[in-house]
Motif scaffolding. Structure first.
Motif, PDB file in Angstrom:
ATOM      1  N   THR A   1       0.824  -1.212   0.000  1.00 14.39           N
ATOM      2  CA  THR A   1       0.000   0.000   0.000  1.00 14.39           C
ATOM      3  C   THR A   1       0.854   1.256   0.000  1.00 14.39           C
ATOM      4  O   THR A   1       0.396   2.320  -0.403  1.00 14.39           O
ATOM      5  CB  THR A   1      -0.915   0.023   1.236  1.00 14.39           C
ATOM      6  N   LEU A   2       2.113   1.129   0.438  1.00 13.90           N
ATOM      7  CA  LEU A   2       2.998   2.288   0.447  1.00 13.90           C
ATOM      8  C   LEU A   2       3.320   2.736  -0.970  1.00 13.90           C
ATOM      9  O   LEU A   2       3.350   3.932  -1.260  1.00 13.90           O
ATOM     10  CB  LEU A   2       4.285   1.959   1.211  1.00 13.90           C
ATOM     11  N   GLU A   3       3.547   1.774  -1.866  1.00 16.10           N
ATOM     12  CA  GLU A   3       3.826   2.121  -3.258  1.00 16.10           C
ATOM     13  C   GLU A   3       2.642   2.828  -3.896  1.00 16.10           C
ATOM     14  O   GLU A   3       2.795   3.790  -4.648  1.00 16.10           O
ATOM     15  CB  GLU A   3       4.172   0.850  -4.040  1.00 16.10           C
ATOM     16  N   THR A   4       1.434   2.352  -3.585  1.00 19.36           N
ATOM     17  CA  THR A   4       0.230   3.004  -4.110  1.00 19.36           C
ATOM     18  C   THR A   4       0.111   4.416  -3.569  1.00 19.36           C
ATOM     19  O   THR A   4      -0.243   5.355  -4.299  1.00 19.36           O
ATOM     20  CB  THR A   4      -1.016   2.189  -3.714  1.00 19.36           C
ATOM     21  N   LEU A   5       0.416   4.585  -2.273  1.00 20.08           N
ATOM     22  CA  LEU A   5       0.326   5.900  -1.654  1.00 20.08           C
ATOM     23  C   LEU A   5       1.297   6.882  -2.299  1.00 20.08           C
ATOM     24  O   LEU A   5       0.962   8.046  -2.532  1.00 20.08           O
ATOM     25  CB  LEU A   5       0.607   5.776  -0.155  1.00 20.08           C
ATOM     26  N   LEU A   6       2.499   6.389  -2.629  1.00 19.50           N
ATOM     27  CA  LEU A   6       3.513   7.275  -3.210  1.00 19.50           C
ATOM     28  C   LEU A   6       3.203   7.675  -4.652  1.00 19.50           C
ATOM     29  O   LEU A   6       3.774   8.642  -5.167  1.00 19.50           O
ATOM     30  CB  LEU A   6       4.882   6.595  -3.143  1.00 19.50           C
ATOM     31  N   THR A   7       2.309   6.922  -5.310  1.00 16.06           N
ATOM     32  CA  THR A   7       1.938   7.261  -6.690  1.00 16.06           C
ATOM     33  C   THR A   7       0.816   8.287  -6.758  1.00 16.06           C
ATOM     34  O   THR A   7       0.501   8.781  -7.847  1.00 16.06           O
ATOM     35  CB  THR A   7       1.506   5.993  -7.443  1.00 16.06           C
ATOM     36  N   LEU A   8       0.214   8.602  -5.638  1.00 13.83           N
ATOM     37  CA  LEU A   8      -0.861   9.592  -5.617  1.00 13.83           C
ATOM     38  C   LEU A   8      -0.305  10.987  -5.916  1.00 13.83           C
ATOM     39  O   LEU A   8       0.875  11.267  -5.647  1.00 13.83           O
ATOM     40  CB  LEU A   8      -1.554   9.600  -4.257  1.00 13.83           C
ATOM     41  N   PRO A   9      -1.135  11.864  -6.489  1.00 14.74           N
ATOM     42  CA  PRO A   9      -0.675  13.232  -6.797  1.00 14.74           C
ATOM     43  C   PRO A   9      -0.567  14.094  -5.535  1.00 14.74           C
ATOM     44  O   PRO A   9      -1.212  15.136  -5.407  1.00 14.74           O
ATOM     45  CB  PRO A   9      -1.767  13.743  -7.741  1.00 14.74           C
ATOM     46  N   VAL A  10       0.256  13.614  -4.605  1.00 14.36           N
ATOM     47  CA  VAL A  10       0.470  14.324  -3.349  1.00 14.36           C
ATOM     48  C   VAL A  10       1.974  14.432  -3.129  1.00 14.36           C
ATOM     49  O   VAL A  10       2.728  13.493  -3.419  1.00 14.36           O
ATOM     50  CB  VAL A  10      -0.186  13.567  -2.163  1.00 14.36           C
ATOM     51  N   LYS A  11       2.409  15.568  -2.654  1.00 11.83           N
ATOM     52  CA  LYS A  11       3.840  15.764  -2.419  1.00 11.83           C
ATOM     53  C   LYS A  11       4.372  14.749  -1.404  1.00 11.83           C
ATOM     54  O   LYS A  11       3.688  14.396  -0.449  1.00 11.83           O
ATOM     55  CB  LYS A  11       4.102  17.186  -1.906  1.00 11.83           C
ATOM     56  N   ARG A  12       5.615  14.321  -1.632  1.00  9.71           N
ATOM     57  CA  ARG A  12       6.244  13.379  -0.699  1.00  9.71           C
ATOM     58  C   ARG A  12       6.356  13.995   0.698  1.00  9.71           C
ATOM     59  O   ARG A  12       6.172  13.313   1.709  1.00  9.71           O
ATOM     60  CB  ARG A  12       7.643  13.004  -1.198  1.00  9.71           C
TER      61      ARG A  12
END
Length: 425
Positions: A232-243
């Motif tokens: 789920t972390l990889e999916t979260l990092l692909t969202l259009p949200v700044k790191r």
């Protein structure tokens, strides 16, 4: 609602769903620690509530009866006379009647005193099982105190018969008054009692801090590792949200849990420490070591910063784990060596260490809650402030490094092989 608040809310909800986490953060400090303190208090109060004394009198003289009368008028002592023909029979009857102590007055007790010989009494602690033995120990102490007083009174009478005007000056030519000089003030309490009160604080706190650190660290590492394990972390990092927003939300979520843990542990610690002082009959306030609301606030900041450091360090270590199990292993391997030196403070005074040893020990953030609690009861707020400053720098630096790692691709690629050989390409 902003992306940051949404993610932070999600992080807190995820952490709150973990029943083990809730148990560690709330149940343990708010219920277990106060319960332990109450149990210790209850155990001592039960042991000192009343002493049941069985007496078997084989003596026909007046001094045996005098001893029985002295015990009868002693507070918190109930006397039961046992008729027996032998020692074994007396012990069995004492056990059957739930007596704590059996006092045996020998047949030549009065005769020995009258002939200026040493009269010997036998005191048996009657143990009904394999327990703490506290009740039997307290009972023996009470009986010995009465016998000592009676023995001294008989000695005074004998000295007076010899023509002495002041028997006390002959029996006790030297008198000792024990006091303590603590934090610039004289306290009318013997040093041994002060040591017992302070020791009771020193032994419990390192264990509490150790549990607090381990529970919060495992919590933080498990939250990160589970997201890596479940992808789920990889999916979260692909969202259009700044790191940076993702990192900030995770840190905020764990910080919220850290604040809950700090509050719970402060309440639990206060209740736990309330159980101490019962055994000695001297509380911290009687030694001038009371805790002020301002000091409690400062100590709460210390606890929060310690938790923040352990949370951020655990998050950083969890980046190198492949699953929750390996995350717990990595965290334990790093946190244990850092937290273990604080147990030295159970036995050693920090000020008694050489300068190198002192500052080496204080370099561990986990030693500060233990040291700062001593500053707290001594009202040394300057030292508390310096400790808060150090913890702020250490926790802030760890949070910064964690944020940088989370903002990079290392969060997905970092691994620890644990000795596994790489397959040839």
């Amino acid at each position: 609602m902003s992306d940051f608040l949404v993610l932070a809310k999600k992080e807190v909800k995820n952490l709150m769903r973990d029943k083990k986490l809730i148990f560690g953060l709330i149940i343990v400090p708010l219920i277990v620690y106060p319960a332990l303190g109450k149990m210790m208090q209850f155990g001592f109060e039960s042991a000192t509530k009343e002493t049941h004394v069985a007496i078997v009198n084989f003596d026909d003289g007046k001094y045996g009866e005098l001893l029985i009368r002295a015990l009868n008028v002693t507070p918190s002592v109930s006397v039961t006379l046992i008729e027996a023909d032998s020692m074994d029979e007396a012990l069995k009857k004492a056990l059957e009647e739930n007596q704590n102590v059996l006092v045996v007055i020998p047949h030549n007790f009065s005769e020995s005193i009258e002939e200026n010989k040493v009269a010997t009494l036998q005191i048996y602690g009657v143990f009904k099982g394999i327990g703490s033995g506290m009740k039997e120990s307290v009972s023996e102490g009470r009986i010995n105190a009465v016998i000592n007083v009676l023995s001294e009174e008989i000695a005074k009478l004998k000295v007076q018969e010899l023509g002495a005007k002041n028997p006390d000056a002959i029996l006790h030519p030297i008198r000792v008054e024990s006091r303590s000089y603590l934090l610039g003030r004289i306290v009318n309490v013997p040093p041994t009692v002060v040591s017992q009160v302070l020791a009771s604080q020193a032994y419990g706190l390192p264990l509490i801090v150790f549990l607090m650190v381990m529970i919060t660290s495992q919590m933080s590492a498990g939250a990160v590792a589970s997201e890596k394990e479940n992808k789920t972390l990889e999916t979260l990092l692909t969202l259009p949200v700044k790191r940076t927003t993702i990192v900030a939300s995770k840190i905020t979520g764990t910080a919220v849990m850290g604040m809950i843990a700090a509050l719970a542990y402060m309440i639990g610690l206060k209740q736990y420490m309330a159980g101490f002082g019962t055994e000695t009959g001297v509380s911290l306030s009687e030694l001038g070591l009371s805790i002020t609301p301002f000091g409690t606030l400062l100590f709460g900041v210390v606890v929060f910063l310690t938790i923040a450091f352990s949370l951020s360090l655990a998050m950083l270590l969890a980046v190198f784990a492949e699953d929750v199990q390996s995350a717990n292993t990595i965290v334990s391997s790093v946190i244990l060596p850092l937290a273990f030196p604080s147990f030295i403070l159970m036995f050693v005074d920090l000020n008694a260490l050489p300068a190198v040893g002192k500052y080496l020990l204080l370099s561990s953030p986990f030693a500060h809650p233990i040291v700062d609690y001593r500053y707290l009861i001594a009202k040394d707020y300057t030292a508390l402030g310096m400790s808060i400053l150090y913890l702020t720098v250490v926790a802030g630096a760890t949070l910064y490094v964690t944020a940088r790692v989370f903002a990079s691709e290392k969060i997905l690629t970092a691994r620890i092989s644990w000795g596994r050989k790489r397959k040839p390409e």
